[in-house]
Write a protein that holds these residues in place. Structure first.
Motif, short mmCIF file in Angstrom:
data_model
loop_
_atom_site.label_atom_id
_atom_site.label_comp_id
_atom_site.label_asym_id
_atom_site.label_seq_id
_atom_site.Cartn_x
_atom_site.Cartn_y
_atom_site.Cartn_z
N SER A 189 0.83 -1.20 0.00
CA SER A 189 0.00 0.00 0.00
C SER A 189 0.86 1.26 0.00
CB SER A 189 -0.90 0.04 1.22
OG SER A 189 -1.66 -1.13 1.29
N LEU A 190 1.89 1.26 0.85
CA LEU A 190 2.72 2.46 0.95
C LEU A 190 3.53 2.66 -0.33
CD1 LEU A 190 3.94 2.22 4.65
CD2 LEU A 190 2.10 3.61 3.70
N PHE A 195 2.73 4.36 13.95
CA PHE A 195 1.39 4.81 13.66
C PHE A 195 1.25 5.56 12.33
CE2 PHE A 195 1.62 4.49 18.29
CZ PHE A 195 0.62 3.54 18.48
N VAL A 196 2.35 6.07 11.77
CA VAL A 196 2.26 6.76 10.48
C VAL A 196 2.76 5.86 9.37
CG1 VAL A 196 2.86 8.83 9.18
CG2 VAL A 196 2.58 8.97 11.66
N LEU A 197 4.02 5.46 9.43
CA LEU A 197 4.56 4.46 8.51
C LEU A 197 4.89 3.24 9.37
CD1 LEU A 197 7.08 6.67 6.46
CD2 LEU A 197 4.80 5.96 5.76
N PRO A 198 3.98 2.28 9.45
CA PRO A 198 4.11 1.22 10.49
C PRO A 198 5.23 0.21 10.24
CG PRO A 198 2.12 0.91 9.18
CD PRO A 198 2.77 2.14 8.65
N MET A 199 6.43 0.69 9.94
CA MET A 199 7.56 -0.21 9.66
C MET A 199 7.92 -1.06 10.87
SD MET A 199 8.48 -0.07 6.66
CE MET A 199 6.95 0.48 5.97
N LEU A 200 7.76 -0.51 12.06
CA LEU A 200 8.16 -1.25 13.26
C LEU A 200 7.12 -2.31 13.64
CD1 LEU A 200 9.75 1.58 15.41
CD2 LEU A 200 10.90 -0.28 14.23
N LEU A 201 6.01 -2.37 12.90
CA LEU A 201 5.03 -3.44 13.15
C LEU A 201 5.21 -4.58 12.16
CD1 LEU A 201 1.78 -1.30 13.61
CD2 LEU A 201 3.16 -2.34 15.41
N VAL A 202 5.54 -4.21 10.91
CA VAL A 202 5.51 -5.16 9.80
C VAL A 202 6.16 -6.51 10.12
CG1 VAL A 202 6.46 -5.54 7.49
CG2 VAL A 202 5.26 -3.44 8.00
N ALA A 203 7.41 -6.47 10.59
CA ALA A 203 8.10 -7.74 10.85
C ALA A 203 8.17 -8.06 12.34
CB ALA A 203 9.51 -7.70 10.26
N ASN A 204 8.17 -7.00 13.15
CA ASN A 204 8.32 -7.22 14.59
C ASN A 204 7.17 -8.02 15.19
OD1 ASN A 204 10.63 -5.92 16.27
ND2 ASN A 204 10.31 -4.54 14.55
N MET A 211 -1.09 -7.38 17.78
CA MET A 211 -1.52 -8.04 16.55
C MET A 211 -2.67 -7.29 15.91
SD MET A 211 -1.17 -12.11 17.19
CE MET A 211 -1.91 -12.33 18.78
N LEU A 212 -3.61 -6.86 16.76
CA LEU A 212 -4.75 -6.10 16.24
C LEU A 212 -4.28 -4.79 15.61
CD1 LEU A 212 -7.41 -6.64 19.04
CD2 LEU A 212 -7.31 -7.66 16.74
N LEU A 213 -3.28 -4.17 16.23
CA LEU A 213 -2.74 -2.93 15.70
C LEU A 213 -2.16 -3.15 14.31
CD1 LEU A 213 -2.18 0.04 16.29
CD2 LEU A 213 0.03 -0.62 17.24
N LEU A 214 -1.41 -4.23 14.14
CA LEU A 214 -0.82 -4.52 12.83
C LEU A 214 -1.93 -4.71 11.79
CD1 LEU A 214 1.39 -5.24 10.81
CD2 LEU A 214 1.41 -7.55 11.73
N ALA A 221 -5.07 -2.47 7.21
CA ALA A 221 -6.32 -2.08 6.55
C ALA A 221 -6.32 -0.57 6.28
CB ALA A 221 -7.51 -2.46 7.42
N ALA A 222 -5.83 0.19 7.25
CA ALA A 222 -5.81 1.66 7.09
C ALA A 222 -4.90 2.06 5.92
CB ALA A 222 -5.33 2.31 8.38
N CYS A 223 -3.73 1.42 5.82
CA CYS A 223 -2.80 1.75 4.73
C CYS A 223 -3.43 1.46 3.38
CB CYS A 223 -1.51 0.95 4.86
SG CYS A 223 -0.45 1.53 6.18
N LEU A 224 -4.11 0.32 3.32
CA LEU A 224 -4.74 -0.05 2.06
C LEU A 224 -5.80 0.98 1.66
CD1 LEU A 224 -4.59 -2.29 -0.03
CD2 LEU A 224 -6.40 -3.49 1.17
N LEU A 225 -6.55 1.41 2.65
CA LEU A 225 -7.60 2.40 2.39
C LEU A 225 -7.01 3.73 1.92
CD1 LEU A 225 -10.70 2.89 2.70
CD2 LEU A 225 -10.17 3.92 4.92
N VAL A 226 -5.99 4.18 2.63
CA VAL A 226 -5.35 5.46 2.27
C VAL A 226 -4.77 5.37 0.86
CG1 VAL A 226 -3.41 7.01 2.79
CG2 VAL A 226 -4.86 6.15 4.63
N SER A 227 -4.15 4.23 0.53
CA SER A 227 -3.54 4.13 -0.79
C SER A 227 -4.62 4.12 -1.87
CB SER A 227 -2.64 2.90 -0.89
OG SER A 227 -3.38 1.75 -1.20
N GLU A 228 -5.79 3.54 -1.57
CA GLU A 228 -6.87 3.54 -2.55
C GLU A 228 -7.38 4.97 -2.78
OE1 GLU A 228 -7.77 1.19 -4.47
OE2 GLU A 228 -9.58 2.06 -5.36
#
Lengths: 266, 278
Positions: free
Chosen positions: B177-178, B223-232, B248-251, B256-263
C-alpha cells in the motif's frame, strides 16, 4: 578545459530537472542513519565500557562523519547511465567528438555531487546540530586537511571503480547484478554498516589489503583520529596507489571494450 | 433425430473467477519471461542472498560485542531479520516490479493502454508481473528463521504458524500500500523512482527490534509508517515476546488503514492523468 565546465553545467541542470525526486532521496537517506544511531544507543544502554575503543559518542560521530563522506563521494546513478549509454549506442558520439568519455562522465559525477552537497547540507547540518553533544571535530587543521585530501581520493576511487563496472556493458546485456554484487562487498567492507576496527583484528587485517576501506572508512578514521601519525601518510599513499590502479583499469577496460562495441542503433 | 444443440456462447467467468483467470494468465507470461533470462534470474537470486547474508553478518558483529539489544537476544534478532526478509521478498515477488514500473508508464504515456483494458486498472497495474526469484529468496529467509527457532528451542504449533502467516500477509499489504501510494506521486512529479527507492531505506527499519527505538521515532514508524510493526509483530508472536494481543490487532488495523489510504490516494491521482505524447 572550457568544454568540461560546460558538461558540469549540464550535469547540474539535469539533476535539478527532477528536484523533488532528488530532495526525497536526500531526506529518506537519513532514515537508516537515525535507525542505526538508535540501535547503537540501545546497545550502549546501561554499559559504561567502550566497544573496541568507541564510546557511544564516538560511535555516533562515526556514523555522522560517514554520512558526510558518503554525501561527498557516493556514486549515485552514474553507473546505470554509463551502462545505458553503451547499450543504447549513445557513446558513438563521443568517439567522433573531441571529448573524452571518462572525462565527460567524471564531470557529470562531480556536478551531481555538487548539487547533492548543496541539497544535503541542510539536513546534514541539522543532524550534526541535533547530535552536537556526541559529535567530535577533527583534532587540528592538519587532520582536516588530510581528511579532505582523502575524501577527494575516495570520490575518485569510487567513480573509477563504478565506471569500470559499468563498462562491462560492452560484454553483458545486464550489468546491474554485477554492480549490486560489488556494491554488497563495498557496503560491508568499506565500513558502511559498522566501523571496521570493531571487527576481529584478523578480519580487519585482511580487509586492509583490499581497496574497500579506502572507499569510505579511511577518511572517516582520519577525521575521528583513529588513524594518526605515520599511519595517515602511509594510508594516503596506499589510497593514491589504489586510485591510480583503478584509473588504469578503467582506461584498459575501455580500450578493450571499444573494440567489441557495435554501436547499436547509433 | 436429435434437434441440433443450440449454439451457446462460451461461458465467460464472472467476478472473482474472471480475475482469477486473468491472474493465472499473468503468471504464465511472467514465468515465460523469466525463463527467457535464466542466468540473469539466477544472478538476481544470488544478489539478494548476498545482501541478506550481509545484514546477518551485521548482527553477528554487533552480538560479538554485546549479548542483548534491550530485551532481544542474538537468535531472536536473527529470527526477526528472517521474518522481515521473508515479508519483503513476498512483497517483492508480487508487487515491487509493478510499483516501480508505474512511474515509467506515466512518463511514457503507456498507462493509456492499461486504462483501456476492461479490468480494474489498479488490479492490472499492481499484479501484472510476478518476480519468481522473490519466492526462492523467501524460502531462504524461512530456512534462516527455522534455524534461529531451533537455536531458541522453539517449537511453534499450528496456530502460531498460521498466525505468523496471517500477520506476515498484513505486513506485505502494508509494504504494498505504501509503495503504491509513493508510486502514485509520479502523477504529480513524473519521475518518481527516487520516491520508490527511498522506500527501500524503510526496509532497513523493519528488520530492527522495535524496543531499540523510543519517542517520536517509534511513534512515527508505528502509527504513520508502520515499519516497526511489519516484521516485529509476526516475529514476536513466534518468540513469545508479544506483551498483549493488541499488538496483533494494531498490525491488522494499520494494514487495513494503509490499504484504504492508498486507494484514496490512487483515485485522487489517476484523475490528474493527462497522458503523454500520444
Amino acid at each position: 578545459m572550457k568544454k568540461y565546465w560546460h558538461v558540469i553545467n549540464i550535469g547540474i541542470q539535469n539533476t535539478l530537472t527532477y528536484r523533488m525526486n532528488f530532495l526525497f532521496r536526500c531526506v529518506f537517506g537519513f532514515v537508516p542513519l537515525l535507525a542505526t544511531i538508535a540501535l547503537w544507543r540501545a546497545i550502549y544502554d546501561g554499559r559504561t565500557d567502550t566497544i573496541s575503543g568507541y564510546s557511544l559518542a564516538g560511535m555516533i560521530s562515526y556514523y555522522l562523519v560517514l554520512t558526510i563522506v558518503d554525501a561527498l563521494t557516493a556514486v549515485n546513478e552514474d553507473d546505470w547511465q554509463i551502462a545505458a549509454d553503451i547499450k543504447d549506442g549513445n557513446i558513438s558520439q563521443f568517439l567522433l567528438k573531441p571529448i573524452d568519455f571518462l572525462g565527460y562522465r567524471l564531470c557529470l559525477f562531480g556536478a551531481g555531487r555538487l548539487v547533492y552537497m548543496a541539497v544535503a547540507i541542510v539536513p546534514t547540518t541539522l543532524f550534526v546540530l541535533w547530535f552536537r553533544e556526541d559529535f567530535s571535530l577533527p583534532a587540528d587543521a592538519a587532520t582536516f586537511g588530510y581528511f579532505l585530501l582523502s575524501v577527494v581520493m575516495t570520490g575518485l576511487l569510487q567513480f573509477f571503480l563504478s565506471y569500470t563496472m559499468a563498462l562491462l556493458a560492452f560484454w553483458m546485456q545486464e550489468v546491474s547484478t554485477v554492480i549490486f554484487i560489488l556494491f554488497a562487498f563495498e557496503y560491508i567492507a568499506s565500513g558502511h554498516l559498522f566501523p571496521l576496527d570493531i571487527l576481529p583484528p584478523a578480519v580487519e587485517q585482511v580487509l586492509r589489503f583490499t581497496p574497500f576501506p579506502y572507499q569510505l572508512y579511511f577518511p572517516v578514521s582520519i577525521w575521528l583520529g583513529r588513524t594518526t601519525g605515520a599511519a595517515v601518510g602511509q594510508g594516503l599513499l596506499i589510497q593514491a596507489a589504489w586510485v591510480v590502479a583503478a584509473y588504469l583499469l578503467a582506461r584498459w577496460v575501455w580500450s578493450r571494450g571499444i573494440r567489441k562495441y557495435s554501436a547499436v542503433g547509433g | 433425430m436429435n434437434a441440433p444443440l443450440p449454439i451457446k456462447p462460451p461461458q465467460r467467468p464472472h467476478g472473482l473467477a474472471r480475475y482469477w483467470t486473468i491472474y493465472v494468465a499473468l503468471w504464465k507470461t511472467s514465468v515465460t519471461r523469466e525463463l527467457g533470462f535464466k542466468s540473469n534470474f539466477i544472478l538476481w537470486i544470488f544478489v539478494e542472498l548476498l545482501w541478506f547474508a550481509l545484514q546477518l553478518s551485521f548482527i553477528a558483529v554487533i552480538y560479538s560485542h554485546t549479548d542483548h539489544i534491550r530485551d532481544w537476544t542474538k537468535w531472536e534478532v536473527v529470527l526477526l531479520m528472517g521474518a522481515s526478509h521473508f515479508i519483503q521478498q513476498i512483497f517483492l515477488a508480487f508487487f515491487l516490479t509493478n510499483c516501480v514500473q508505474l512511474s515509467e508508464l506515466i512518463r511514457t504515456g503507456r498507462l493509456d493502454f492499461m486504462l483501456l483494458l476492461p479490468v480494474n486498472t489498479r488490479f492490472i497495474l499492481s499484479l501484472r508481473q510476478v518476480d519468481l526469484g522473490g519466492f526462492v529468496n523467501a524460502a531462504s529467509a524461512l530456512a534462516v528463521m527455522i534455524y534461529a527457532a531451533r537455536q531458541l528451542q522453539l517449537s511453534p504449533g499450528v496456530a502460531e504458524v498460521f498466525g505468523f502467516l496471517l500477520l506476515a500477509g498484513a505486513g506485505v499489504i502494508i509494504h504494498y500500500s505504501l509503495m503504491f501510494l509513493l508510486a502514485c506521486i509520479s502523477f504529480w512529479t513524473v519521475k518518481a523512482q527516487g520516491f520508490v527507492w527511498g522506500y527501500y531505506n524503510l526496509f532497513n527499519i523493519a528488520r530492527l527490534p522495535d524496543s531499540a527505538f523510543r519517542g517520536f521515532f517509534k511513534s512515527f514508524f508505528t502509527f504513520v509508517l508502520p515499519m516497526l510493526l511489519v516484521a516485529n509483530v509476526p516475529a514476536k508472536l513466534l518468540v513469545n515476546k508479544l506483551s498483549s494481543p493488541s499488538e496483533m490487532l494494531l498490525l491488522l488495523g494499520m494494514s487495513a488503514a494503509c490499504l484504504l489510504v492508498s486507494e484514496i490516494g490512487w483515485r485522487g491521482s489517476v484523475r490528474r492523468y493527462t497522458s503523454a505524447s500520444s
